[in-house]
Design a protein around this motif. Structure first.
Motif, PDB file in Angstrom:
ATOM      1  N   TYR B 103     -30.386  37.252   6.695  1.00 35.40           N
ATOM      2  CA  TYR B 103     -29.884  38.127   7.755  1.00 35.40           C
ATOM      3  C   TYR B 103     -29.257  37.303   8.870  1.00 35.40           C
ATOM      4  CZ  TYR B 103     -29.938  41.663  11.422  1.00 35.40           C
ATOM      5  OH  TYR B 103     -29.584  42.527  12.428  1.00 35.40           O
ATOM      6  N   LYS B 107     -25.303  37.311   9.867  1.00 38.69           N
ATOM      7  CA  LYS B 107     -24.904  37.659  11.233  1.00 38.69           C
ATOM      8  C   LYS B 107     -23.999  36.577  11.824  1.00 38.69           C
ATOM      9  CE  LYS B 107     -27.039  40.039  14.285  1.00 38.69           C
ATOM     10  NZ  LYS B 107     -27.984  40.705  15.206  1.00 38.69           N
ATOM     11  N   VAL B 110     -20.630  37.092  10.453  1.00 38.41           N
ATOM     12  CA  VAL B 110     -19.944  38.232  11.052  1.00 38.41           C
ATOM     13  C   VAL B 110     -19.377  37.853  12.419  1.00 38.41           C
ATOM     14  CG1 VAL B 110     -20.314  40.528  12.023  1.00 38.41           C
ATOM     15  CG2 VAL B 110     -21.244  39.957   9.788  1.00 38.41           C
ATOM     16  N   HIS B 111     -20.126  37.004  13.140  1.00 39.17           N
ATOM     17  CA  HIS B 111     -19.669  36.608  14.468  1.00 39.17           C
ATOM     18  C   HIS B 111     -18.481  35.655  14.430  1.00 39.17           C
ATOM     19  CE1 HIS B 111     -22.476  38.751  16.831  1.00 39.17           C
ATOM     20  NE2 HIS B 111     -23.510  38.252  16.206  1.00 39.17           N
ATOM     21  N   THR B 119     -18.277  44.766  10.438  1.00 38.79           N
ATOM     22  CA  THR B 119     -19.468  45.566  10.166  1.00 38.79           C
ATOM     23  C   THR B 119     -19.137  47.018  10.402  1.00 38.79           C
ATOM     24  OG1 THR B 119     -20.608  43.751  11.209  1.00 38.79           O
ATOM     25  CG2 THR B 119     -21.931  45.603  10.524  1.00 38.79           C
TER      26      THR B 119
END
Lengths: 245, 895
Positions: B103, B107, B110-111, B119
């Motif tokens: 996770y 994340k 994604v950043h 997302t």
């Protein structure tokens, strides 16, 4: 596992709201014919019922009455079925007494009590379903009930909670957000003047953040006042239709 | 703007809590693509020219991975090449629940602005929100949510791009999910498919985690690095170029002088994997550390050193997965030819073999007692005589039923109870009766030996039984779970003696519908102990009309109805070739062997035992939902049926495997008139596709279904003399009917679960030991018989060999087409058929062949049955019909 993520990276909260968005507010006035004024209000899943009696003569001992203004008597209670686990005592416990006191202080600041010396105004509020922001729902419901009862006030009293997560203020907390252990600020505002009727905050918060948090709570309260205003005018419309001719 | 939607959740925290949360659906969640004009996204993340060059997708596309892809292929997703990926909120949440590190990583990705990961908050989107349907599991619901979101994206982008090619590709490794997605017209690929299709970036494939199986191939002594079978090891994976492919060849045992080719994991499993493409490489690696040794004393034989006076010798364990061990002994001369036990002491860095020491001698190799001892030791079957402490808890003899016993029990001695068992059975744990009631209904009783009356919880006897878990039946030998006094005498429901029983009594109508059920502790007096054959004879013989026979006929009639009903529900009838040895009464050598015959009475007894087990399972589960010991049989993954489907297809038959019912029906229909044994062969294959049935504690699991029996709940109640699980079930049931008191361990679900694990292990080992014993006796049999010619069927086709089943002996053997010494015949293999063509003759599955069987005793430790082909005649492969066998012995076999 880590605790709940109250605010996702995309800016959505657990229930799909954005940080500054309120829950859906629905309200009705004059739900009881018996009382002088009454209102039912839903703020998301928090549901509150407010009933107002008065102004009338002070009941009980005369000593309680004030010679220059009306006494405001508040009683707050929660239905036994209002929370996930059954409540044992619907009212009279410490939390309820405190809440009653807060409500009293709030409305003493808003109601023009000096118009009714030596008399009493009773405000009874009951939480039917609790999902965070009980105080603010009560205040908002009571405001509508007072309006319904025709008791003169300086302004609407609009209350809203605000929390603070990851440098972002969240408006109108639900139960999950409230019980997350973060800061929770309750604000009761007289929106037109911007005067604060009551301010209460749990948990610690850095001084620097207080302003933003207050700002968010104020904006939210003002938003609420618009909703309440529309409820009142809607109600007036309905009543005037009924009473025409 | 806001749509309010409330949904209800139930959580268990102490009690059942109803949690109501608001769930707002929005129409202002943007798709995040630059292309889209409809969405008013200020900073779209997904690029317009989303180009990853791929042979599968030649157009720009966005990737939409499902949860498992994110969880397992995070290495791939982190690669800078992979851009423009849509991560759904559903996926993100599931990942968060399942793995915190992944996770965190996703994340971070994604950043990363460069990566263009978006997302999509699908669960709050007005059109992609779905509600969980009745009976839908959380996983299925999530999969559906992913598909719905993918579908929305596909349609949305198609509209936004005005037909310009920009698509959404769903990546999933789940077969069912993929199929459903394809039905909805989505573009869907398996993750490895997609990654392999990428042009110009072959190095990505290396990062592909292997999802199919997590086995790592360790090849060669160097790489195994002194690890021994069952050690827990740390493994380093080689770069992809060095990976090797296991072949679908069956390795021949080449005697002890061969290089010790040995894998740490079960090697046979590797070798039997059918490779669909010519080069499917397996992850290969080497051991870099041994976390935990799992050494035990090993059984095997000494291979004497060439030098006469040497004291150091090599020891060859019976288990081929264990390396040879160097031991020091001065009695080598006497130990040669004996089975001995050796313990490993250590494995120095410089040594090829581990060092060990001699523990004890078990006896002469090839001797029946020695071999039995070896196989018991090797399968970890506790078989020592019962200790004095254990025996001290046995009831004192002479034993009789006391007044107190009678008081708490129902007296059923007047009933006409009888038992039906295989011949020679001394531990009779079930008996039956039936009688007509006055109201016209039928009373049916199943009476089970009340073992829990004798074995009280917690004492040494109970602990020993719990440790043993099961009685192990070997050929001509039985390793008891409880001492003989109980198993063959006091608990055994022999005829004409009074015995304590636990009875399960139904009232049924003539349609075998249960009207009423009663469980009680009782006293019975069996009127007859019959064998299956005897019982069958009584039923068939119209001249016999005594009470027992009438009762049996009635039971038989009901059993047929019950069986019909069970089959209707989808219970499977499977088959495995089982054999029985006829033993010589003096030498205990097998003199003949025949396949077990199934009679109507077998099925009659079975049917009522099933009924009792199911009834009891329901009862104890109702009473103790947290700590009932139950038995489940998971349905096998669809892929395990591949071989069965292929096999049937080769004969133009279709086997449906969607449900147990479909499988049962299609197995029933799959017959070939000219080939009556075909159906049995198919059932044998189907049996091998099945999963193991296991015991479990109801509080620790949620899936109770018994696939094979098509029953929602099942347990073992009917054989407490030979299975410990039944004793626990007896105790639970006794508490449920207030016949006994409870004790803490019985109500502790964690202790129950631990017990179940041990029972499952013991059952598995017992099964292996039984097979090994049968194999050994088969060898003994063929040692006496010499060479035999027999007909058989091809059960499997491998790359270099065919595996043949001889129905007459229930024997399986392999015929190889490759030879070390001489050039192998020309052969080619087609895995689709599957078929193998050798010198222009093609072998299909189920072909009839004729082989000659002989015992290969060249390796004294691993003697085995050798088969050679006689028919069809293939020059250079088949052998001439052997005539060398002694004529005198032949008639016995031709019966």
């Amino acid at each position: 596992m880590a605790g709940l993520e109250l605010l996702s990276d995309q800016g959505y909260r657990l229930d799909g709201r954005k940080a500054s968005e309120l829950r859906k507010v629905q309200a009705r006035m004059s739900v009881f014919a018996q009382a002088d004024g009454s209102a039912y209000l839903e703020q998301g899943n928090t549901k509150a019922l407010a009933v107002v009696y008065g102004p009338h003569e002070t009941r009980g001992s005369r000593s309680k009455s004030l010679h220059d203004r009306a006494v405001i008597n508040c009683q707050y209670s929660m239905a036994t079925f209002s929370t996930a686990e059954r409540k044992r005592r619907p009212h009279g416990d410490r939390k309820s007494s405190e809440m009653s006191l807060h409500l009293k202080q709030t409305f003493e600041a808003a109601v023009l009590t000096q118009l009714y010396p030596r008399s009493q105004i009773d405000i009874y509020v009951k939480i039917l379903q609790a999902d965070g922001g009980n105080y603010s729902a009560c205040v908002n419901a009571a405001t509508l009930a007072l309006v319904d009862a025709g008791i003169p006030m300086r302004d609407y009293v609009c209350a809203c909670t605000a929390g603070f997560v990851e440098d972002t203020p969240l408006a109108d907390l639900c139960h999950v957000e409230e019980s997350g252990g973060g800061t929770s600020l309750s604000l009761a505002l007289l929106p037109r003047s911007g005067n604060i009727a009551l301010l209460q905050m749990d948990a610690r918060l850095h001084q620097d953040h207080l302003d933003t948090l207050m700002e968010a709570a104020m904006t939210a309260s003002k938003g609420l006042s618009k909703v309440l205003d529309s409820v009142v005018s809607q109600h007036l419309k309905e009543v005037s239709v009924l009473t025409r001719d | 703007m806001l749509k309010s939607k409330t949904f209800v959740k139930k959580t268990r925290s102490g009690g059942v809590l109803k949690i109501v949360r608001e769930h707002y659906l929005r129409d202002d969640i943007w798709c995040g693509s630059e292309v889209c004009k409809e969405c008013k996204d200020e900073a779209p993340v997904l690029q317009e020219d989303a180009c990853i060059e791929s042979t599968l997708c030649v157009y720009p596309h966005y990737l939409l991975p499902d949860t498992n892809v994110v969880l397992h292929q995070i290495d791939i997703l982190e690669d800078p090449l992979i851009k423009n990926v849509i991560i759904l909120q559903t996926v993100l949440q599931e990942v968060k629940h399942r793995s915190a590190p992944v996770y965190k990583r996703i994340k971070d990705v994604v950043h990363d602005k460069e990566k263009h990961f978006y997302t999509f908050t699908n669960e709050h989107h007005r059109y992609t929100f779905i509600e969980r349907e009745q009976g839908e599991s959380a996983n299925d619901c999530n999969d559906r949510a992913i598909r719905v979101a993918a579908k929305w994206y596909t349609d949305h982008l198609a509209k936004a791009t005005w037909g310009r090619p920009l698509k959404v590709v769903l990546l999933t490794n789940d077969r069912a999910n993929k199929e459903k997605a394809e039905q909805h017209g989505l573009l869907v690929y398996k993750c490895d498919e997609y990654i392999k299709s990428l042009i110009g970036n072959p190095e990505l494939v290396d990062r592909l985690a292997l999802t199919s199986d997590d086995q790592v191939l360790l090849q060669g002594l160097q790489n195994i690095n002194r690890a021994v079978h069952q050690d827990v090891v740390a493994v380093e994976l080689f770069p992809k170029e060095c990976w090797v492919a296991p072949l679908s060849v069956v390795l021949q045992d080449d005697g002890p002088n061969d290089e010790d080719a040995e894998e740490d994991e079960t090697p046979n499993k590797y070798l039997q994997i059918l490779t669909s493409k010519s080069i499917v490489r397996k992850p290969t690696g080497r051991v870099v550390g041994i976390i935990k040794r799992n050494w035990r004393p090993f059984c095997g034989m000494l291979s004497q050193s060439q030098i006469k006076e040497a004291t150091r010798h090599l020891f060859t364990p019976a288990d081929r997965r264990i390396p040879r061990i160097r031991i020091e002994t001065r009695q080598a001369a006497t130990l040669v030819g004996q089975k001995i036990m050796v313990a490993i002491d250590g494995w120095p860095k410089s040594s090829r073999y581990p060092n060990g020491h001699f523990v004890k001698s078990l006896g002469t190799a090839g001797d029946k007692d020695t071999e039995t001892e070896v196989l018991l030791l090797e399968h970890d079957v506790p078989h020592q005589p019962f200790s004095q402490a254990v025996l001290s808890f046995l009831p004192k003899m002479p034993w009789s039923i006391t007044e107190e016993d009678m008081k708490v029990r129902v007296d059923l001695r007047h009933l006409c109870v009888c038992s039906v068992d295989p011949p020679g059975c001394t531990d009779i744990d079930d008996a039956l009766h039936s009688r007509e009631l006055e109201n016209g209904n039928i009373e049916v009783g199943v009476h089970i030996a009340d073992v829990s009356h004798f074995i009280r919880p917690g004492n040494a006897l109970d602990q020993e039984a719990a440790k043993r878990g099961t009685t192990v039946y070997l050929c001509g030998k039985r390793i008891d779970m409880v001492p003989e006094l109980l198993s063959s005498n006091l608990c055994s429901l022999r005829s004409n003696v009074e015995r304590l029983a636990f009875s399960c009594i139904w009232e049924m109508n003539h349609n075998a519908e249960v009207l009423n059920i009663r469980f009680t502790k009782s006293v019975i007096n069996s009127k007859a102990s019959l064998t299956y054959a005897e019982a069958q004879m009584r039923i068939d013989d119209t001249n016999i009309n005594d009470d027992i026979t009438k009762s049996l006929r009635c039971l038989n009639k009901l059993a047929k109805i019950l069986k019909g009903r069970r089959t209707e529900k989808g219970a499977l009838t499977l088959s495995s070739p089982e054999v029985r040895f006829h033993m010589d009464s003096e030498t205990h050598d097998p003199i003949d062997l025949q396949t077990k015959e199934l009679m109507e009475t077998n099925s009659m007894v079975e049917e009522f035992m099933l009924l009792a087990n199911i009834s009891v399972a329901q009862k104890i589960y109702d009473e103790f939902s947290e700590c009932a010991v139950l038995r489940k049989h998971p349905s096998p993954p669809p892929s395990s049926y591949d071989i069965l489907i292929k096999a049937a297809k080769s004969r133009n038959l279709v086997i449906l495997t969607d449900s147990a019912k479909a499988l049962a029906d299609s197995l029933n229909n799959a017959t070939i008139e000219s080939f009556p044994y075909f159906n049995t062969l198919l059932r044998i294959l189907a049996t091998r596709c099945m999963m193991q049935a296991v015991y479990f504690c109801s509080g620790m699991d949620s899936d109770f279904h018994h696939y094979g029996l098509a029953s929602p709940i099942y347990t073992h109640f009917t054989s407490p003399i030979r299975r410990y699980a039944d004793i626990i079930v007896h105790r639970l049931l006794a508490v449920a009917i207030n016949a006994d008191t409870t004790y803490p361990d019985l109500m502790d679900k964690h202790k129950q679960a631990a017990l179940c694990n041990n029972l499952n292990y013991r059952h598995k080992m017992a099964q292996y030991a039984q097979r090994a014993s049968v194999a050994f006796h088969t060898q003994l049999f063929f040692r006496n018989k010499g060479i035999i010619n027999e007909e058989g069927f091809i059960l499997f086709v491998r790359k270099n060999a065919i595996i043949i089943l001889i129905p007459k002996f229930g024997l399986e053997g392999t015929v190889f087409f490759e030879n070390k010494d001489k050039p192998s015949p020309d052969h080619s293999f087609d895995s689709e058929g599957p078929m193998l063509t050798v010198e222009k003759h093609t072998f299909h599955m189920f072909d009839k062949v004729k082989v000659t069987i002989s015992l290969d005793a060249s390796n004294i430790q691993h003697q085995r049955i050798r088969m050679a082909l006689i028919e069809p005649v293939i020059p250079g492969v088949s052998v001439a019909v052997a005539e060398s066998e002694p004529e005198a012995k032949k008639p016995k076999l031709d019966r």
